[in-house]
Design an enzyme around this catalytic site. Structure first.
Site, mmCIF file in Angstrom:
data_model
loop_
_atom_site.group_PDB
_atom_site.id
_atom_site.type_symbol
_atom_site.label_atom_id
_atom_site.label_comp_id
_atom_site.label_asym_id
_atom_site.label_seq_id
_atom_site.Cartn_x
_atom_site.Cartn_y
_atom_site.Cartn_z
ATOM 1 N N GLU A 100 39.603 44.916 55.801
ATOM 2 C CA GLU A 100 40.407 45.622 54.057
ATOM 3 C C GLU A 100 39.466 45.245 52.704
ATOM 4 O O GLU A 100 38.210 45.162 51.964
ATOM 5 C CB GLU A 100 40.755 43.298 53.964
ATOM 6 C CG GLU A 100 41.274 43.504 52.432
ATOM 7 C CD GLU A 100 41.558 42.234 52.135
ATOM 8 O OE1 GLU A 100 41.372 41.636 50.965
ATOM 9 O OE2 GLU A 100 41.741 41.327 52.724
ATOM 10 N N THR B 139 43.682 42.527 47.103
ATOM 11 C CA THR B 139 43.748 42.321 45.622
ATOM 12 C C THR B 139 44.597 43.056 45.186
ATOM 13 O O THR B 139 44.868 43.299 43.844
ATOM 14 C CB THR B 139 42.605 42.347 45.624
ATOM 15 O OG1 THR B 139 41.511 41.661 46.294
ATOM 16 C CG2 THR B 139 42.492 40.914 43.905
ATOM 17 N N GLY C 56 35.958 31.127 51.403
ATOM 18 C CA GLY C 56 34.608 30.177 52.269
ATOM 19 C C GLY C 56 34.485 29.872 53.257
ATOM 20 O O GLY C 56 33.999 28.963 53.884
ATOM 21 N N LYS D 297 48.559 34.810 54.003
ATOM 22 C CA LYS D 297 47.066 34.455 53.646
ATOM 23 C C LYS D 297 46.795 33.330 53.073
ATOM 24 O O LYS D 297 47.760 32.301 51.569
ATOM 25 C CB LYS D 297 46.525 35.893 52.734
ATOM 26 C CG LYS D 297 45.342 35.238 52.552
ATOM 27 C CD LYS D 297 44.381 36.430 51.202
ATOM 28 C CE LYS D 297 43.053 35.811 50.261
ATOM 29 N NZ LYS D 297 42.778 36.877 49.899
ATOM 30 N N ARG E 34 34.542 43.371 49.672
ATOM 31 C CA ARG E 34 34.835 42.889 48.139
ATOM 32 C C ARG E 34 33.591 43.961 47.316
ATOM 33 O O ARG E 34 32.208 43.390 47.422
ATOM 34 C CB ARG E 34 35.317 41.954 47.595
ATOM 35 C CG ARG E 34 35.577 42.159 46.501
ATOM 36 C CD ARG E 34 35.981 40.335 45.960
ATOM 37 N NE ARG E 34 37.348 39.382 46.755
ATOM 38 C CZ ARG E 34 38.208 39.754 46.198
ATOM 39 N NH1 ARG E 34 38.452 40.141 45.450
ATOM 40 N NH2 ARG E 34 38.609 39.072 47.188
ATOM 41 N N GLY F 41 34.459 37.381 53.083
ATOM 42 C CA GLY F 41 34.072 38.107 52.606
ATOM 43 C C GLY F 41 32.233 38.115 51.893
ATOM 44 O O GLY F 41 31.786 38.906 52.894
ATOM 45 N N SER F 42 32.203 37.127 51.295
ATOM 46 C CA SER F 42 30.058 37.618 50.768
ATOM 47 C C SER F 42 30.041 36.875 52.408
ATOM 48 O O SER F 42 28.106 37.034 52.314
ATOM 49 C CB SER F 42 30.306 36.919 50.127
ATOM 50 O OG SER F 42 30.904 34.496 50.039
#
Length: 212
Positions: free
Chosen positions: A41, A70, A160, A130, A18, A180-181
């Site tokens: 993704e 998304t 998370g 998902k 992202r 992600g992060s």
């Protein structure tokens, strides 16, 4: 293009990139692939997402499974296919997006949170689910959903999840985790992404070997 589910069976990590921009997409992919993380993704709320999709599909299509995330608008399904993406991920369940994805011949992975949403998505034709946000659901909820959902439906827990919790979700019945992060964030260098990828890959190895 590599098959998404075969790719996740080999390394059960879906890299949610992202915020990635086209000028860094190739370098980030090159940092991920050596660690076996080959399901990539590109969320559509990233800068020029279809340009990144096309770059990755052209460069790494034989090595990676590349898709869009998304995806909220059915019109973006066709754009994903045109850019070379092979699957569509969403944070929600939209019957229209699932229908458009199946019509385009792409893999459909809508986001669900409850059993009602999960079964509705499957009835609409979803190929995988998902579970989002994963940190709010927790492994116990994943285990409960796994007990009642069809055995062949892949569950990908996203939100998370990082190296310290990855094994808990896989043990609960998730086929893979989306991260992600804890893997990529805007401004993070390719070298830093590679280091994070190594941690995730090591967590997968420890889980598979039964090590803490």
């Amino acid at each position: 293009m590599r098959n998404l589910f075969e790719t996740l069976a080999a390394m059960p990590v879906l890299a949610v990139l992202r915020g990635i921009a086209p000028d860094e997409a190739v370098a980030v992919a090159e940092a991920l692939l050596p660690h076996g993380i080959a399901a990539l993704e590109i969320p559509l709320n990233s800068p020029e997402p279809f340009a990144s999709l096309r770059l990755l599909a052209d460069r790494f299509g034989a090595q990676a499974a590349i898709g869009a995330g998304t995806v909220l608008d059915p019109a973006d399904v066709a754009r994903t296919a045109e850019a070379g993406g092979s699957y569509v991920v969403a944070p929600n369940f939209s019957p229209a997006v699932v229908a458009a994805t199946r019509a385009a011949g792409l893999v459909s992975m809508p986001g669900v949170f409850t059993p009602t949403e999960a079964f509705a998505a499957l009835a609409a034709g979803a190929d995988a689910l998902k579970l989002f946000p994963g940190e709010a659901l927790g492994p116990k909820t994943v285990r409960g959903l796994r007990a009642v959902l069809p055995a062949g439906i892949p569950l990908v827990v996203t939100g998370g999840v990082g190296p310290d919790t990855l094994g808990d979700y896989l043990a609960a019945g998730a086929q893979a985790v989306g991260t992600g992060s804890s893997l990529y964030a805007p401004g993070r260098s390719a070298a830093e992404v590679g280091a994070q990828a190594a941690r995730l890959a090591d967590a997968v190895r420890r889980f598979r070997e039964g090590r803490p």
